[in-house]
Motif scaffolding. Structure first.
Motif, PDB file in Angstrom:
ATOM      1  N   UNK A 280       0.974  -1.042  -0.214  1.00 59.54           N
ATOM      2  CA  UNK A 280       0.060  -0.004   0.134  1.00 59.54           C
ATOM      3  C   UNK A 280       1.037   1.176  -0.048  1.00 59.54           C
ATOM      4  N   UNK A 281       0.662   2.084  -1.063  1.00 59.35           N
ATOM      5  CA  UNK A 281       1.534   3.055  -0.939  1.00 59.35           C
ATOM      6  C   UNK A 281       0.894   4.282  -2.260  1.00 59.35           C
ATOM      7  N   UNK A 282       0.975   5.418  -1.524  1.00 63.48           N
ATOM      8  CA  UNK A 282       0.555   6.673  -2.707  1.00 63.48           C
ATOM      9  C   UNK A 282      -0.903   6.560  -2.667  1.00 63.48           C
ATOM     10  N   UNK A 283      -1.684   5.993  -1.804  1.00 62.87           N
ATOM     11  CA  UNK A 283      -3.343   5.903  -1.861  1.00 62.87           C
ATOM     12  C   UNK A 283      -3.822   4.735  -2.784  1.00 62.87           C
ATOM     13  N   UNK A 284      -2.951   3.896  -3.317  1.00 61.97           N
ATOM     14  CA  UNK A 284      -3.212   2.608  -3.902  1.00 61.97           C
ATOM     15  C   UNK A 284      -2.698   1.354  -3.411  1.00 61.97           C
ATOM     16  N   UNK A 285      -3.344   0.302  -3.740  1.00 63.11           N
ATOM     17  CA  UNK A 285      -2.892  -1.228  -2.999  1.00 63.11           C
ATOM     18  C   UNK A 285      -2.244  -1.554  -4.375  1.00 63.11           C
ATOM     19  N   UNK A 286      -1.178  -2.159  -4.285  1.00 63.64           N
ATOM     20  CA  UNK A 286      -0.203  -2.730  -5.319  1.00 63.64           C
ATOM     21  C   UNK A 286      -0.249  -4.470  -5.030  1.00 63.64           C
ATOM     22  N   UNK A 287      -0.626  -5.171  -5.960  1.00 67.59           N
ATOM     23  CA  UNK A 287      -0.434  -6.472  -5.893  1.00 67.59           C
ATOM     24  C   UNK A 287       0.926  -7.165  -6.470  1.00 67.59           C
ATOM     25  N   UNK A 288       1.792  -7.628  -5.906  1.00 64.55           N
ATOM     26  CA  UNK A 288       2.915  -8.148  -6.885  1.00 64.55           C
ATOM     27  C   UNK A 288       2.996  -9.495  -6.728  1.00 64.55           C
ATOM     28  N   UNK A 289       2.861 -10.321  -8.152  1.00 68.42           N
ATOM     29  CA  UNK A 289       2.910 -11.722  -8.310  1.00 68.42           C
ATOM     30  C   UNK A 289       3.587 -12.145  -9.435  1.00 68.42           C
ATOM     31  N   UNK A 290       4.740 -12.648  -9.210  1.00 66.39           N
ATOM     32  CA  UNK A 290       5.589 -13.325 -10.412  1.00 66.39           C
ATOM     33  C   UNK A 290       6.219 -12.159 -11.021  1.00 66.39           C
ATOM     34  N   UNK A 291       6.658 -11.172 -10.337  1.00 68.34           N
ATOM     35  CA  UNK A 291       7.083  -9.998 -11.124  1.00 68.34           C
ATOM     36  C   UNK A 291       6.290  -8.857 -11.579  1.00 68.34           C
ATOM     37  N   UNK A 292       4.973  -9.245 -11.826  1.00 64.61           N
ATOM     38  CA  UNK A 292       3.838  -8.341 -12.299  1.00 64.61           C
ATOM     39  C   UNK A 292       3.496  -7.563 -11.096  1.00 64.61           C
ATOM     40  N   UNK A 293       3.116  -6.466 -11.493  1.00 67.33           N
ATOM     41  CA  UNK A 293       2.281  -5.251 -10.390  1.00 67.33           C
ATOM     42  C   UNK A 293       1.084  -4.871 -11.088  1.00 67.33           C
ATOM     43  N   UNK A 294       0.079  -5.128 -10.229  1.00 67.80           N
ATOM     44  CA  UNK A 294      -1.152  -4.568 -10.590  1.00 67.80           C
ATOM     45  C   UNK A 294      -1.790  -3.745  -9.317  1.00 67.80           C
ATOM     46  N   UNK A 295      -2.289  -2.534  -9.610  1.00 71.08           N
ATOM     47  CA  UNK A 295      -2.732  -1.643  -8.696  1.00 71.08           C
ATOM     48  C   UNK A 295      -4.035  -1.132  -8.682  1.00 71.08           C
ATOM     49  N   UNK A 296      -4.592  -1.072  -7.232  1.00 69.46           N
ATOM     50  CA  UNK A 296      -5.923  -0.953  -7.254  1.00 69.46           C
ATOM     51  C   UNK A 296      -6.381   0.302  -6.356  1.00 69.46           C
ATOM     52  N   UNK A 297      -7.430   1.196  -6.358  1.00 77.53           N
ATOM     53  CA  UNK A 297      -7.618   2.052  -5.492  1.00 77.53           C
ATOM     54  C   UNK A 297      -8.034   1.307  -4.054  1.00 77.53           C
ATOM     55  N   UNK A 298      -7.700   2.331  -2.946  1.00 78.85           N
ATOM     56  CA  UNK A 298      -7.856   1.615  -1.814  1.00 78.85           C
ATOM     57  C   UNK A 298      -9.402   1.294  -1.418  1.00 78.85           C
ATOM     58  N   UNK A 299     -10.195   2.346  -2.220  1.00 72.88           N
ATOM     59  CA  UNK A 299     -11.845   2.287  -1.943  1.00 72.88           C
ATOM     60  C   UNK A 299     -12.376   0.964  -2.410  1.00 72.88           C
ATOM     61  N   UNK A 300     -11.689   0.345  -3.056  1.00 76.10           N
ATOM     62  CA  UNK A 300     -12.089  -0.778  -4.075  1.00 76.10           C
ATOM     63  C   UNK A 300     -11.690  -2.066  -3.089  1.00 76.10           C
ATOM     64  N   UNK A 301     -10.819  -2.114  -1.934  1.00 82.55           N
ATOM     65  CA  UNK A 301     -10.542  -3.115  -1.255  1.00 82.55           C
ATOM     66  C   UNK A 301     -11.453  -3.502  -0.172  1.00 82.55           C
ATOM     67  N   UNK A 302     -12.016  -4.777  -0.282  1.00 83.33           N
ATOM     68  CA  UNK A 302     -13.106  -5.261   0.793  1.00 83.33           C
ATOM     69  C   UNK A 302     -12.424  -5.840   1.759  1.00 83.33           C
ATOM     70  N   UNK A 303     -11.377  -6.710   1.596  1.00 82.08           N
ATOM     71  CA  UNK A 303     -10.868  -7.448   2.794  1.00 82.08           C
ATOM     72  C   UNK A 303      -9.451  -7.909   2.229  1.00 82.08           C
ATOM     73  N   UNK A 304      -8.569  -8.193   3.174  1.00 84.03           N
ATOM     74  CA  UNK A 304      -7.343  -8.538   3.064  1.00 84.03           C
ATOM     75  C   UNK A 304      -7.125  -9.915   4.206  1.00 84.03           C
TER      76      UNK A 304
END
Length: 363
Positions: free
Chosen positions: A99-123
């Motif tokens: 979580x950085x810069x107001x976004x949640x980044x998912x790192x998996x096998x070298x790929x990075x996908x970013x999502x807004x924090x408001x779209x996150x329901x659970x971790x």
């Protein structure tokens, strides 16, 4: 002129890609032994990410113990292991969480996908072991009196819960038993003997709305002539308030209740069934870092033979003594608007009150 414009476009493309690569590397290239949390106050905490539900992050620090932190107070978060993230629309993604810069980044096998924090329901944990998704507690309170008064009281309660990206399963059990030895007749009298088992499963539809796909209760109480009372229900729920200190939700839905009485008069049936409507609310308030206040209330509307209106209320304080041990002060109130008479025509009292002090262990 054309060549200059073309070279400038190529240069900008290269710079943008270099910038993107560097940004991705700054997210990916972060190896650590612990999970790290940075608050909006610029404080860093190391420990373990437990979960994030209802916009609240549970973070276990060795020094600060288990902390519940409002999702809005998280400035940066970096996980040491892969986690499961549920997003709005029931999309589930897995990977290292940053979580950085107001976004949640998912790192998996070298790929990075970013999502807004408001779209996150659970971790939640991505652990392959089922046991890692569970936690629980057990509490024991007892009173033994000898001398002029010979009395024994005990209350035992236990609970387990399973957290997953899609929902929350919670099972609670409480048993209360009390005996009194009459010094004159030398007779042992049972003054309390009740058992309650509840099980609920909440499915998270959004950050505010949840569906209670299962609401089950088993209850027995010898003193109010109930051999067993079983109820099933479903409900829709809504979070009215959900912040760092206070959580308040309400739920409502249809139910079905079956009650078996210990004794009844000759011309009556021992079993009564009734459809019903259940309304409930739950409140949790963090008084201090070591003291929590909780309150839960539910009312069920059933037919007259099944009790008419059945109330259950419990509230109290949970005082943290150490990482695993708590001291609990809990007040219970049960009311049956229309209690059922026994075979002698005796109608039990409508109200039952109980105050329990117990020592609890969390696991």
């Amino acid at each position: 002129m054309y060549k200059s414009t073309r070279y400038l476009s190529i240069l900008l493309y290269i710079l943008l890609n270099i910038s993107s690569v560097n940004a991705a590397e700054s997210i990916v290239a972060f190896k650590q032994e612990y999970d790290w949390l940075k608050l909006t106050s610029d404080e860093w905490i190391k420990g373990d990410i437990i979960s994030m539900y209802d916009e609240e992050l549970e973070f276990d620090s060795k020094e600060l113990k288990l902390q519940t932190i409002d999702w809005d107070d998280v400035a940066e978060l970096r996980s040491k292991n892969k986690l499961t993230v549920r997003l709005v629309g029931n999309n589930i993604v897995e990977g290292y969480v940053v979580v950085k810069g107001g976004q949640l980044h998912i790192v998996n096998n070298g790929d990075v996908n970013s999502y807004s924090l408001s779209s996150v329901l659970s971790v939640t944990s991505l652990s392959k072991r089922e046991i890692d998704l569970w936690d629980g507690n057990i509490n024991l309170g007892a009173t033994v009196r000898r001398g002029n008064t010979a009395q024994f009281d005990y209350t035992i309660s236990a609970g387990v819960q399973r957290r997953s990206p899609l929902g929350h399963l919670k099972i609670d059990y409480i048993a209360n038993y009390s005996t009194y030895d009459d010094q004159e007749s030398d007779e042992k009298l049972v003054t309390a003997n009740s058992t309650r088992l509840t099980s609920i499963y909440d499915w998270f539809f959004s950050q505010k709305i949840f569906f209670r796909a299962m609401d089950f209760e088993y209850y027995s109480d010898e003193l109010i002539n109930i051999d067993e009372r079983i109820s099933y229900g479903v409900a829709a729920g809504y979070h009215i308030i959900d912040n760092k200190a206070l959580s308040w939700n309400v739920n409502v839905g249809p139910s079905y209740q079956q009650t078996k009485f210990i004794t009844v008069s000759v011309d009556e049936s021992k079993t009564e069934t009734s459809p019903g409507l259940a309304l409930g609310t739950d409140i949790s308030y963090e008084v201090t870092s070591d003291i929590d206040f909780d309150a839960k209330y539910q009312i069920k509307f059933v037919n007259d033979a099944s009790g008419k209106r059945v109330h259950h209320f419990e509230t109290g304080f949970d005082v943290e003594l150490s990482k695993n041990f708590d001291l609990d002060f809990t007040f219970y109130f049960d009311r049956t608007e229309s209690p059922h008479a026994d075979e002698d025509g005796i109608i039990p009292e409508q109200n039952d009150f109980r105050l329990v002090v117990s020592l609890g262990y969390d696991f």
